[in-house]
Design a protein around this motif. Structure first.
Motif, short mmCIF file in Angstrom:
data_model
loop_
_atom_site.label_atom_id
_atom_site.label_comp_id
_atom_site.label_asym_id
_atom_site.label_seq_id
_atom_site.Cartn_x
_atom_site.Cartn_y
_atom_site.Cartn_z
N LYS A 1 42.11 34.30 3.32
CA LYS A 1 40.88 35.09 2.73
C LYS A 1 40.47 36.80 2.74
CE LYS A 1 39.11 33.51 6.68
NZ LYS A 1 40.01 33.39 7.37
N THR A 2 41.00 37.18 3.27
CA THR A 2 41.46 38.75 2.76
C THR A 2 41.18 39.61 1.17
OG1 THR A 2 43.73 39.27 3.33
CG2 THR A 2 42.23 39.81 4.86
N CYS A 3 42.14 38.05 0.08
CA CYS A 3 41.30 38.24 -1.37
C CYS A 3 40.72 38.45 -2.25
CB CYS A 3 42.79 36.72 -1.89
SG CYS A 3 44.25 36.85 -1.86
N ASN A 4 39.26 38.35 -0.94
CA ASN A 4 38.58 38.58 -1.53
C ASN A 4 38.08 40.27 -1.60
OD1 ASN A 4 37.60 35.59 -1.61
ND2 ASN A 4 37.07 35.53 0.63
N LEU A 5 38.61 41.18 -0.92
CA LEU A 5 38.84 42.19 -0.99
C LEU A 5 38.53 42.66 -2.70
CD1 LEU A 5 40.29 43.79 2.14
CD2 LEU A 5 37.68 43.93 1.05
N ALA A 6 39.76 41.76 -3.37
CA ALA A 6 40.04 42.10 -5.02
C ALA A 6 38.78 42.26 -5.99
CB ALA A 6 41.37 40.89 -5.07
N SER A 7 38.29 40.96 -6.01
CA SER A 7 36.52 41.17 -6.59
C SER A 7 35.60 41.68 -5.88
CB SER A 7 36.35 39.74 -7.24
OG SER A 7 36.14 38.93 -5.70
N GLY A 8 35.75 42.39 -5.17
CA GLY A 8 34.84 42.46 -4.54
C GLY A 8 34.73 44.04 -4.58
N GLU A 9 36.35 44.59 -3.26
CA GLU A 9 36.40 46.47 -3.58
C GLU A 9 37.47 46.83 -4.83
OE1 GLU A 9 34.33 47.80 -1.70
OE2 GLU A 9 33.90 45.72 -0.24
N PHE A 10 37.83 46.24 -5.07
CA PHE A 10 38.67 46.55 -6.10
C PHE A 10 38.74 45.86 -7.73
CE2 PHE A 10 41.34 47.00 -2.42
CZ PHE A 10 41.64 48.34 -2.24
N LYS A 11 37.65 45.54 -8.18
CA LYS A 11 36.62 45.13 -9.26
C LYS A 11 37.53 44.32 -9.79
CE LYS A 11 32.90 47.08 -7.40
NZ LYS A 11 32.02 46.73 -7.21
N ALA A 12 39.01 43.50 -9.58
CA ALA A 12 39.49 43.11 -9.97
C ALA A 12 39.23 41.94 -11.03
CB ALA A 12 41.34 42.30 -9.32
N SER A 13 39.10 41.03 -11.91
CA SER A 13 39.32 40.33 -13.21
C SER A 13 39.34 39.00 -12.08
CB SER A 13 39.92 40.43 -14.15
OG SER A 13 41.59 40.70 -14.34
N VAL A 14 39.64 39.42 -11.34
CA VAL A 14 39.63 37.69 -10.56
C VAL A 14 38.59 36.88 -9.43
CG1 VAL A 14 41.86 36.91 -10.58
CG2 VAL A 14 40.84 38.03 -8.69
N ARG A 15 38.41 35.72 -9.17
CA ARG A 15 37.22 34.85 -8.48
C ARG A 15 37.32 34.27 -7.85
NH1 ARG A 15 33.19 31.20 -9.15
NH2 ARG A 15 33.57 30.02 -11.12
N ASN A 16 36.62 34.22 -6.63
CA ASN A 16 37.62 33.42 -5.89
C ASN A 16 36.25 31.76 -6.04
OD1 ASN A 16 38.22 31.51 -3.72
ND2 ASN A 16 37.41 32.73 -1.72
N VAL A 17 36.68 31.24 -6.62
CA VAL A 17 35.82 29.96 -6.58
C VAL A 17 34.92 29.41 -5.77
CG1 VAL A 17 36.70 29.43 -8.71
CG2 VAL A 17 36.96 27.70 -7.15
N LEU A 18 35.71 29.49 -4.39
CA LEU A 18 35.34 29.07 -2.69
C LEU A 18 34.78 29.92 -2.13
CD1 LEU A 18 38.62 27.00 -2.24
CD2 LEU A 18 36.99 26.02 -2.79
N GLU A 19 34.38 31.11 -2.30
CA GLU A 19 33.76 32.22 -1.62
C GLU A 19 32.30 31.85 -1.42
OE1 GLU A 19 33.87 37.13 -0.99
OE2 GLU A 19 34.29 36.25 -3.59
N LYS A 20 31.54 31.19 -2.05
CA LYS A 20 30.53 30.39 -2.00
C LYS A 20 30.50 29.66 -1.44
CE LYS A 20 28.96 35.74 -4.13
NZ LYS A 20 28.04 36.14 -4.17
N ALA A 21 31.18 28.89 -1.51
CA ALA A 21 31.56 26.85 -1.77
C ALA A 21 30.54 26.21 -0.10
CB ALA A 21 32.13 26.54 -2.23
N LYS A 22 29.69 25.42 -1.15
CA LYS A 22 29.17 25.28 0.57
C LYS A 22 29.94 24.21 1.28
CE LYS A 22 24.46 26.38 -0.95
NZ LYS A 22 23.15 25.56 -1.34
N ARG A 23 29.66 23.46 2.40
CA ARG A 23 30.40 21.91 2.89
C ARG A 23 30.60 21.14 2.07
NH1 ARG A 23 29.16 20.81 7.69
NH2 ARG A 23 31.66 19.84 8.26
N GLU A 24 28.90 21.21 1.68
CA GLU A 24 29.07 19.90 1.18
C GLU A 24 29.39 19.81 -0.27
OE1 GLU A 24 26.99 21.78 2.12
OE2 GLU A 24 25.98 20.61 3.58
#
Length: 869
Positions: free
Chosen positions: A727-750
């Motif tokens: 999950k710390t990979c989420n630092l990449a798109s947020g703090e490092f402005k890397a050109s990736v997006r975790n598609v599950l970061e905001k996914a709901k349980r449904e």
């Protein structure tokens, strides 16, 4: 005259022994208070492990009801003791009773009449522990009082327990017991009296020491496994924990759903009976608040308790209410959740707690009531419990003589024979019988050579083998409301699936990336039982002494790399496949020069490696490697993944420096480190902001902060490699402005649900991070990431996908809901940034030290950090 002298000598000896026994009995048994200076459970007082052992030694020195034995050493080098408590007569005949319970547990060579006779003669062995989770203080404290109560009591009930039962008392985490007591004492009377520890209470595992039981990576787990599976074979294992679902005061069996299917039904029945006996004991004692049948399930076998169930041992878990350490807390009914405020009685919560003070002493007393209830059941049903050990073992063996899987067939020819040997030896430690075929044979139409490893299912603990080697199929509880709702008319559940308490899939051959076949027809082969499995002998093939080739598929090769760096060798990776002396070698082959052959031969022998020796250096493009300078970030918000990361690095002899917030905020990181690892964490806010002001002593406050993040960005910009785990990979798109997006970061349980399973991933094995892996192989997925990767105008500087989740047959073991969301999404990404790079390992490659098939992703990332292209 000689005869007279002999008779006088014999009479004197008998008299001396008699007087010694009388003297032992006449000595006053010291109470805990007399030795410790306070009563067990006193507010603001915690017994540490050293004090507990010293007290038990004093008790053993004046009582013939207790013996203290050492199990081995803890991770930090302390002796790990356990107490054996029973009647003096039983303690004199321990070997006899151990042999009886072993025969009943293994069952072979016994008929029912012989088993019944042994059950009449034997004693019920009951294991009770405390302190596995060291901040859950009451269980370890209660062991001291329980020992005294059993040894000193003269009442009929306790004497019956002593006569019928052999009790083993185990401090399951001695190092943690000391850590917690010392931390609490240090902060007692300050605003930080109830602050959490800023480090793990097990050096490597913290809370996850109760997730280690089916593989036994930790020394303490290994000692307990040996005690249970090779020495004592208890009828009951009772593992104490805290805390109960609030406002209940203790959680007791029956358990929640789902139930693991690889358990004999008698286990479940006896768990329910013992839980009911506990509940009755609490109500008889006026101890309110015992609750059952919620929260804690038995699906995952990594717990200390559930691993026992498939060994035909009745495991008991309880969770006693906890505030913090030894500090009391007052609760009113208005502190309760709304649904508990009207004190409604129910079948599994018949005596609701009404609130009031809750002290360590209260928790200790609840633990004592529960432990004594377990011992009373064992004493009352001793013969039946012992005979059931025989019955369960024979039932399991009979079942798998008639139905598949009949065995697990494990070829010797594996990518990593060291991993295979490790797995099989751990299974032997955990009580399984492992065999070697003594001849070629055919099963299910397939030919298998002599030397193939076999784990037959028709063995006493066959259910454990099945639990470890088969793929798990987690039940969708929405389909089975009658199993768990307990209502007059069950209700269908709509919406997202109901998760397990922990992992939903754990199949060990997948985690080790080993080929294992289920035998769907009976085996017809001569085989030999093995006490230990050795990897193939290490050899150096070829007569050369210029260049040595190591196989990057084997984890032991990375141990070799680290030893070779210490020996000043020159090491490189082959960028592409090549041929040498008419043999083909893949990309990622490890080339070693600058070291003498005799050292290589010693290395091969010690690490069981097959190494090729050449008289020339192959003509192939190479990545030149250097000894990596590694930093591993350790947040003051202690997290288990950081500890497991250190364990894996230590096992494979990587040198590293632990980095705290202050180290990273000091800057100048690129001059000190080639790679920095940020282990998985509960959430990014805790990494960035850490503990809040006022909750901890000042030296442990705050996280990386913006200063630390800026320094990490500077580190990467100056050529460093930042390795982000799960999950710390989420630092990449947020703090490092890397050109990736975790598609599950905001996914709901449904939308998506896969909290712990094994999935299939595809690897680009031409990339250095994936050297040594298969094109397709299993990975653990646990609250992990799946990336969209955005293209770059500069392909040389753009992100490169190293691994992605499979498009078909994605789920291998466990459960997944919403799989379309991650199919063919990136799982591991190499992202160049200025002079350095980010390596995103989007699933836990070293999860709890278990998925040894993917450790190489971390090792390769660390070595890749030294490459300058």
């Amino acid at each position: 005259m000689k005869k007279l002298h002999f008779l006088l000598y014999l009479s004197g000896l008998v008299l001396a022994l008699f007087l010694g026994a009388v003297n032992l009995q006449s000595q006053v048994l010291p109470s805990p208070e007399e030795i410790l200076g306070f009563k067990v459970g006193t507010d603001y007082h915690l017994i540490n492990y050293r004090q507990a052992v010293d007290y038990l030694k004093k008790l053993a020195s004046v009582s013939d009801r207790i013996i203290l034995k050492e199990m081995g050493q803890t991770t930090l080098g302390q002796p790990m003791y356990y107490a054996i408590i029973s009647s003096p007569e039983n303690l004199k005949n321990l070997g006899h009773y151990q042999e009886i319970i072993k025969k009943l547990s293994l069952a072979r060579g016994l008929n029912p009449d012989e088993a019944d006779k042994l059950a009449r003669q034997g004693r019920a062995v009951v294991y009770i522990d405390g302190g596995l989770h060291a901040t859950e203080c009451a269980p370890a404290q209660h062991l001291v009082q329980l020992a005294y109560d059993l040894v000193s009591a003269k009442d009929e009930k306790t004497n019956n327990i002593l006569n019928e039962v052999i009790t083993l008392l185990v401090f399951a985490n001695p190092d943690g017991m000391n850590m917690v007591a010392e931390w609490y004492q240090k902060n007692l009377g300050t605003p930080f009296e109830v602050s959490p520890l800023p480090y793990l209470y097990h050096y490597y595992a913290g809370h996850d020491n109760n997730r280690d039981s089916y593989l036994a990576n930790l020394k303490e787990t290994q000692h307990i496994a040996r005690l249970v599976n090779h020495e004592w074979y208890p009828v009951i294992v009772y593992n104490h924990h805290q805390t109960a679902p609030f406002p209940a005061r203790i959680w007791i069996p029956p358990n929640s759903e789902p139930t693991n299917p690889n358990v004999h039904p008698l286990i479940v029945r006896w768990q329910n009976l013992i839980g009911s006996a506990m509940g009755a004991a609490f109500d008889a004692a006026g101890q309110e608040g015992a609750i059952s049948r919620i929260v804690f399930d038995t699906w995952y076998p990594g717990y200390l308790t559930q691993v026992m169930d498939s060994h035909n041992i009745i495991s008991i878990l309880t969770e006693t209410a906890l505030y913090r350490y030894a500090t009391p807390k007052f609760y009113t009914i208005y502190d309760f959740p709304p649904e508990y405020q009207d004190l409604t009685m129910s079948a599994f919560y018949p005596s609701p707690w009404k609130g009031g003070w809750w002290r360590l002493k209260d928790a200790v007393d609840y633990c004592l009531t529960a432990s004594k209830a377990v011992l009373e059941v064992a004493a009352r049903f001793r013969q039946e419990l012992l005979f059931n050990k025989y019955k369960m073992a024979t039932d399991v063996m009979a079942r798998f003589k008639k139905e598949p899987p009949y065995a697990w067939i494990i070829p010797r020819n594996q990518n990593d024979p060291g991993n295979l040997a490790l797995l099989l030896n751990r299974m032997i430690l955990l009580g399984l019988e492992v065999y070697e075929a003594q001849e070629d044979f055919v099963c299910d139409g397939l030919k298998h050579p002599k030397g193939t490893y076999l784990i037959p299912q028709d063995q006493p603990f066959g259910l454990f083998a099945k639990n470890m080697f088969e793929a798990q199929h987690y039940p969708d509880l929405r389909k089975y409301p009658d199993l768990w709702q307990g209502l007059v008319s069950s209700r269908k559940i709509e919406g997202s699936p109901i998760e397990a308490y922990d992992m939903m899939g754990w199949t060990l051959p997948y985690q080790f990336n080993l080929k294992v076949l289920a035998a769907n027809s009976p085996l017809a082969v001569q085989m030999k039982k093995l006490g230990k499995v050795d990897p193939p002998d290490g050899t150096v093939e070829g007569s050369g002494a210029t260049c040595f080739l190591l196989d990057s598929r084997q984890n032991a090769s990375y141990v070799a790399i680290n030893r070779l760096f210490k020996n000043k060798a020159k090491i490189s990776w082959a960028k592409k496949s090549f041929q040498a002396e008419k043999q083909d070698y893949p990309e990622g082959t490890i080339l070693v020069t600058g070291v003498n052959r005799s050292y290589i031969e010693k290395l091969a022998r010690n690490l069981n490696l097959k190494i090729r020796a050449l008289s020339f250096v192959p003509s192939v493009e190479k990545y030149e490697l250097k000894k990596p300078r590694i930093g591993v970030y350790q947040s003051w918000v202690a997290v288990e993944d950081e500890g497991w990361t250190r364990l894996v690095l230590d096992e494979h002899e990587f040198s590293y420096q632990v980095l705290h917030d202050a180290d990273i905020k000091a800057g100048d990181l690129a001059s000190l480190y080639d790679s920095i690892v940020i282990p998985d964490h509960y959430n990014l806010d805790l990494i960035i902001n850490g503990h809040k002001k006022g909750t901890m002593p000042p030296e442990y406050l705050g996280g990386l902060t913006s200063t630390g993040l800026n320094n990490l960005r500077e580190f990467v910009g100056q050529g460093g490699t930042l390795i982000l785990l799960n999950k710390t990979c989420n630092l990449a798109s947020g703090e490092f402005k890397a050109s990736v997006r975790n598609v599950l970061e905001k996914a709901k349980r449904e939308e998506f649900n896969c909290s712990g399973s094994i999935l299939l991933a595809e690897f680009d094995t031409s990339h250095p991070v994936a050297f040594g892996l298969d094109k397709k192989q299993p990975v653990v997925f646990a609250q992990s990431c799946a990336f969209d990767v955005f293209p770059s105008f500069d392909q040389k500087k753009g992100p490169r996908v190293v691994a992605k989740y499979a498009g078909e047959n994605l789920l291998l073991s466990g459960w997944i809901y919403g799989e379309r969301l991650i199919q063919q999404k990136a799982a591991v990404v190499d992202i160049p940034q200025e002079k350095g790079r980010l390596i995103l390992l989007g699933f836990p490659v070293q999860f709890r030290g278990q998925p040894r098939g993917t450790f190489k992703l971390l090792f390769n990332a660390l070595l890749y950090g030294t490459v300058r292209e």
